[in-house]
Design an enzyme around this catalytic site. Sequence first.
Site, PDB file in Angstrom:
ATOM      1  CD  GLU A  87      -2.576   1.232   2.528  1.00 14.98           C
ATOM      2  OE1 GLU A  87      -2.746   0.316   3.420  1.00 14.98           O
ATOM      3  OE2 GLU A  87      -3.488   2.165   2.500  1.00 14.98           O
ATOM      4  CE  LYS A 127      -6.074  -0.079   2.046  1.00 11.49           C
ATOM      5  NZ  LYS A 127      -6.617  -0.747   2.987  1.00 11.49           N
TER       6      LYS A 127
HETATM    7  P1  13P Z   1      -9.152   4.276   4.379  1.00 11.21           P
HETATM    8  O1  13P Z   1      -9.947   3.564   3.464  1.00 11.21           O
HETATM    9  O2  13P Z   1      -9.803   4.894   5.451  1.00 11.21           O
HETATM   10  O3  13P Z   1      -8.170   5.220   3.595  1.00 11.21           O
HETATM   11  O4  13P Z   1      -8.247   3.198   4.959  1.00 11.21           O
HETATM   12  C1  13P Z   1      -7.879   2.002   4.322  1.00 11.21           C
HETATM   13  C2  13P Z   1      -6.524   1.786   4.872  1.00 11.21           C
HETATM   14  O5  13P Z   1      -6.419   0.670   5.174  1.00 11.21           O
HETATM   15  C3  13P Z   1      -5.485   2.802   5.090  1.00 11.21           C
HETATM   16  O6  13P Z   1      -4.415   1.816   5.383  1.00 11.21           O
END
Ligand code: 13P
Length: 343
Positions: free
Chosen positions: A179, A221
């Site tokens: 991510e 992600k």
């Molecule tokens: P949000 O969808 O609130 O951005 O959170 C996702 C997430 O896991 C951030 O690390």
Amino acid sequence: MNLIDLNKIAVAMAAPGKGILAADESSGTIKKRFDSIGAASTEDNRRDYREMLFRTDEAMRNSISGVILFDETIRQNAKDGTPLVQLIKDAGSIPGIKVDKGAKGLAGAPGEKITEGLDGLRERLNEYYELGARFAKWRAVIDIDGSEIPSGYCIATNVHALARYAALCQEANIVPIVEPEVIMDGDHDIDRCLDVTEFTLKSLFDELYAQDVALEGTVLKPNMVVSGKKCPTQAGVSEVAEKTVRCFRAAVPAALPSIVFLSGGQSDEEATAHLNAMNAEYADKMPWALSFSYGRALQAAPLKAWGGKPENVAAAQAAFAHRAKMNGLATTGEWSDGLENVA
Ligand code: 13P
């Protein structure tokens, strides 16, 4: 590493109609969320809140492929003594775990961050596997501020850490969610977000290749390509969909099975509408499944409906089931505004 098993899980995480519930708020973040509804962030309250979500059968069975947990939650039992991980598995969903230790100041780069948590990670992953985790998450934070931030140094160090984490996950037979979050809080326009996101993703996939991470057993992600929240010109849904898909087509290899978006501060309905537009308009141009891994965009409504009060559990579960269903429909491009209003 068993790549066939890793691939099966990576594919299942973005099965048509399904996506991930990010319920891995750290102690500090969940306290902020609870403060917003006037609830105390005690261990029992955190358990009750998350148990309520995992017991929302309609959402969990039909729309939630997996749940990202925080260290406390993966070890916690429901009120009746059942492990919370078991509730998730019983609903046909896959337990996952956040393993990074948060973003800290990057030395020599004021205003930029590096994610920590590599030391001892091999041992922690082996323990999490025993506790039932089949995927993990590591979030890197890439801020945009003027023309100097992000620096190449910030992106290079963060994607290096992401690849080291991903390689360790695969060694432990855990699917890594990588991510790299380009933050949407600034006043930059959508094209600046496009440039930074494309550069970050290209750097990430270079590093994953250099460190021998198998993309077939990896999930990305990312942020969507959107206007900064404080930008005076806000791109509409079709521009967001077009630029996000264009960016990924340029930067994300086809071997990767699944992309699951973070919501990043978009409103609930924006996050759903954007995902829907990409799947409705570009399905034939994308080699990967495109789904969600939302924290706020799935939880804001149930959190508010719950308000920390046991008598509101049914209303909160209905709110969660609704958002999960709407986002499930967006994974196949079948969502529409009208469906929100009917509910
Ligand atoms: P949000 O969808 O609130 O951005 O959170 C996702 C997430 O896991 C951030 O690390």
